[in-house]
Each structure stands twice: as structure tokens, then as C-alpha cells.
Design a protein around this motif. Structure first.
Motif, PDB file in Angstrom:
ATOM      1  N   ARG A   1       0.963  -3.534 -29.386  1.00 46.86           N
ATOM      2  CA  ARG A   1       1.828  -5.019 -30.071  1.00 46.86           C
ATOM      3  C   ARG A   1       3.203  -4.792 -30.414  1.00 46.86           C
ATOM      4  O   ARG A   1       4.314  -5.462 -30.299  1.00 46.86           O
ATOM      5  CB  ARG A   1       0.974  -5.631 -31.254  1.00 46.86           C
ATOM      6  CG  ARG A   1       1.738  -6.883 -31.924  1.00 46.86           C
ATOM      7  CD  ARG A   1       1.672  -8.052 -31.031  1.00 46.86           C
ATOM      8  NE  ARG A   1       2.203  -9.175 -31.431  1.00 46.86           N
ATOM      9  CZ  ARG A   1       2.448 -10.339 -30.963  1.00 46.86           C
ATOM     10  NH1 ARG A   1       2.064 -10.386 -29.714  1.00 46.86           N
ATOM     11  NH2 ARG A   1       3.022 -11.454 -31.812  1.00 46.86           N
TER      12      ARG A   1
ATOM     13  N   CYS B   1       6.662  -6.185 -29.150  1.00 50.45           N
ATOM     14  CA  CYS B   1       7.666  -6.694 -30.062  1.00 50.45           C
ATOM     15  C   CYS B   1       9.092  -6.148 -30.150  1.00 50.45           C
ATOM     16  O   CYS B   1      10.210  -6.547 -30.173  1.00 50.45           O
ATOM     17  CB  CYS B   1       7.153  -6.777 -31.380  1.00 50.45           C
ATOM     18  SG  CYS B   1       5.901  -7.879 -31.470  1.00 50.45           S
TER      19      CYS B   1
ATOM     20  N   ASP C   1       3.658 -16.774 -27.121  1.00 52.33           N
ATOM     21  CA  ASP C   1       3.770 -15.857 -28.089  1.00 52.33           C
ATOM     22  C   ASP C   1       4.934 -15.249 -27.446  1.00 52.33           C
ATOM     23  O   ASP C   1       5.212 -14.588 -26.462  1.00 52.33           O
ATOM     24  CB  ASP C   1       2.525 -14.688 -27.718  1.00 52.33           C
ATOM     25  CG  ASP C   1       2.639 -13.708 -28.480  1.00 52.33           C
ATOM     26  OD1 ASP C   1       3.174 -12.543 -28.295  1.00 52.33           O
ATOM     27  OD2 ASP C   1       2.098 -13.541 -29.675  1.00 52.33           O
ATOM     28  N   ARG C   2       6.078 -14.693 -28.596  1.00 52.55           N
ATOM     29  CA  ARG C   2       6.990 -14.434 -28.292  1.00 52.55           C
ATOM     30  C   ARG C   2       7.183 -13.072 -27.847  1.00 52.55           C
ATOM     31  O   ARG C   2       8.057 -12.637 -26.708  1.00 52.55           O
ATOM     32  CB  ARG C   2       8.088 -14.046 -29.530  1.00 52.55           C
ATOM     33  CG  ARG C   2       8.733 -15.632 -30.240  1.00 52.55           C
ATOM     34  CD  ARG C   2       9.313 -15.979 -31.270  1.00 52.55           C
ATOM     35  NE  ARG C   2      10.286 -14.591 -31.527  1.00 52.55           N
ATOM     36  CZ  ARG C   2      10.526 -13.844 -32.560  1.00 52.55           C
ATOM     37  NH1 ARG C   2       9.740 -14.015 -33.666  1.00 52.55           N
ATOM     38  NH2 ARG C   2      11.600 -12.940 -32.590  1.00 52.55           N
TER      39      ARG C   2
ATOM     40  N   GLN D   1       4.805 -11.345 -26.160  1.00 55.91           N
ATOM     41  CA  GLN D   1       4.073 -11.390 -24.954  1.00 55.91           C
ATOM     42  C   GLN D   1       5.086 -11.813 -24.020  1.00 55.91           C
ATOM     43  O   GLN D   1       5.147 -11.219 -22.839  1.00 55.91           O
ATOM     44  CB  GLN D   1       2.809 -12.094 -25.121  1.00 55.91           C
ATOM     45  CG  GLN D   1       2.008 -12.096 -23.740  1.00 55.91           C
ATOM     46  CD  GLN D   1       0.948 -12.866 -23.518  1.00 55.91           C
ATOM     47  OE1 GLN D   1       0.486 -13.672 -24.402  1.00 55.91           O
ATOM     48  NE2 GLN D   1       0.076 -12.597 -22.529  1.00 55.91           N
TER      49      GLN D   1
END
Length: 182
Positions: free
Chosen positions: A71, A75, A131-132, A134
Motif C-alpha cells: 500500500r 501511495c 481509491d487515490r 490504487q
């Protein structure tokens, strides 16, 4: 972006020049103009490492055009794209991406022509995503998969990873500094 340098486009493929480098890519990494862009890109990456607490694996994946393994890697890609204004409020600014590539490579260069068509294709890969991290990571992965001939050579990628401030990421940072808005 245009926080650091209008030319410091996030994606390694955008830094391509028209000559073939020693690594077999179409990038001349000895060109001072390209070196300046790389330096700005590294500064952006250093900031993003701290913001999202990216690991060396996250940064290495980004600079070697590999999919993120975590993750924080997703990000990290998001942070890089947002700092460049390529992605703003969950929307890809494809025109800016192509424009910035044109500033570095020339408006009619091979990289710009290919990026123009590939970036359209990659918009389809993120359709409906909210989702930013993703969204940005998927878009970045799509660009990388379709423009592999413009990738950083491994030695340049490793040098970028060595310049990251991983030592500044402490487990006892205040919570708001660990993942601001990511």
C-alpha cells in the motif's frame, strides 16, 4: 507540480531523449538536461518517502517501472503523480503529462507520440476507481508497461534509491505525519 520544477515529470519514461543510451533504452542519461530532471525527480521522491513512509522496496519498484508491492508503494506513486499535478483530485491531467514530456523531448518526438496514445489507453484502466492510491498506481503501472523502452537503467534506479531519506522515517513519528491524507 510544479512545486519543484516544471520539467521534473514523475514518470521515468517522460525523460526519454531521442538517442539510444548504453543501457539499450532510448534515454541519454548523460545529457545534462536529463540529469537536471533526474535530480528534481529524486527531490520529489525524497519528499514522498517521508510523506507516505515508503520503503526501499517501494521506491525501487517505482524507479524500475515495477508494480508496487505494498500500500505504501501505491501511495508513493500517488504522491509522485500528485506533486507533478499529473493527478489532481483523483483526475489524470493527460494533457499536462504529454505537454511536460514535449518540453523535455520535443513536441513531435517518438516518446511524446507514444505517450499521447498510451496515456489515453491507461485512462480506461482506472475507470471507476475511487481509491487515490490504487488509481494513481494503476495508471502509473499501465504507462510503465506500455512504455518500457524508456525505463531507467537499473544502476540509475539503484542510485535514486540510495539517495532516499529512509533514515528519517521513525516508528515513533506522530500519527498525522505517518500517512497524511493517504
Amino acid at each position: 507540480m510544479i512545486l519543484l520544477n516544471v520539467f521534473a515529470v514523475v514518470l521515468p519514461c517522460v525523460l526519454a531523449s531521442r538517442t539510444r543510451g548504453s543501457s539499450g533504452t532510448l534515454v541519454d542519461f548523460t545529457d545534462p538536461k536529463v540529469q537536471g530532471h533526474l535530480d528534481a525527480l529524486v527531490r520529489m521522491a525524497q519528499s514522498c518517502v517521508i510523506k507516505v513512509r515508503a520503503t526501499p522496496k517501494d521506491v525501487r519498484a517505482y524507479f524500475t517501472n515495477s508494480s508496487p508491492v505494498s500500500r505504501s508503494g501505491q501511495c508513493f506513486a500517488t504522491c509522485m503523480l500528485e506533486q507533478s499535478d499529473i493527478i489532481n483530485h483523483g483526475k489524470v491531467n493527460r494533457d499536462l503529462l504529454v505537454h511536460l514530456a514535449g518540453l523535455v523531448n520535443g513536441k513531435n518526438s517518438r516518446v511524446v507520440r507514444k505517450l499521447n496514445s498510451v496515456s489515453r489507453l491507461c485512462l480506461d484502466s482506472i475507470s471507476g476507481m475511487t481509491d487515490r492510491c490504487q488509481l494513481a498506481s494503476t495508471y502509473n503501472d499501465c504507462l510503465n508497461e506500455n512504455m518500457i523502452e524508456f525505463a531507467f537503467p537499473l544502476d540509475i534506479a539503484e542510485e535514486a534509491v540510495r539517495k532516499m531519506p529512509f533514515h528519517l522515517i521513525q516508528p515513533n513519528l506522530p500519527q498525522e505525519m505517518k500517512h497524511p491524507n493517504y
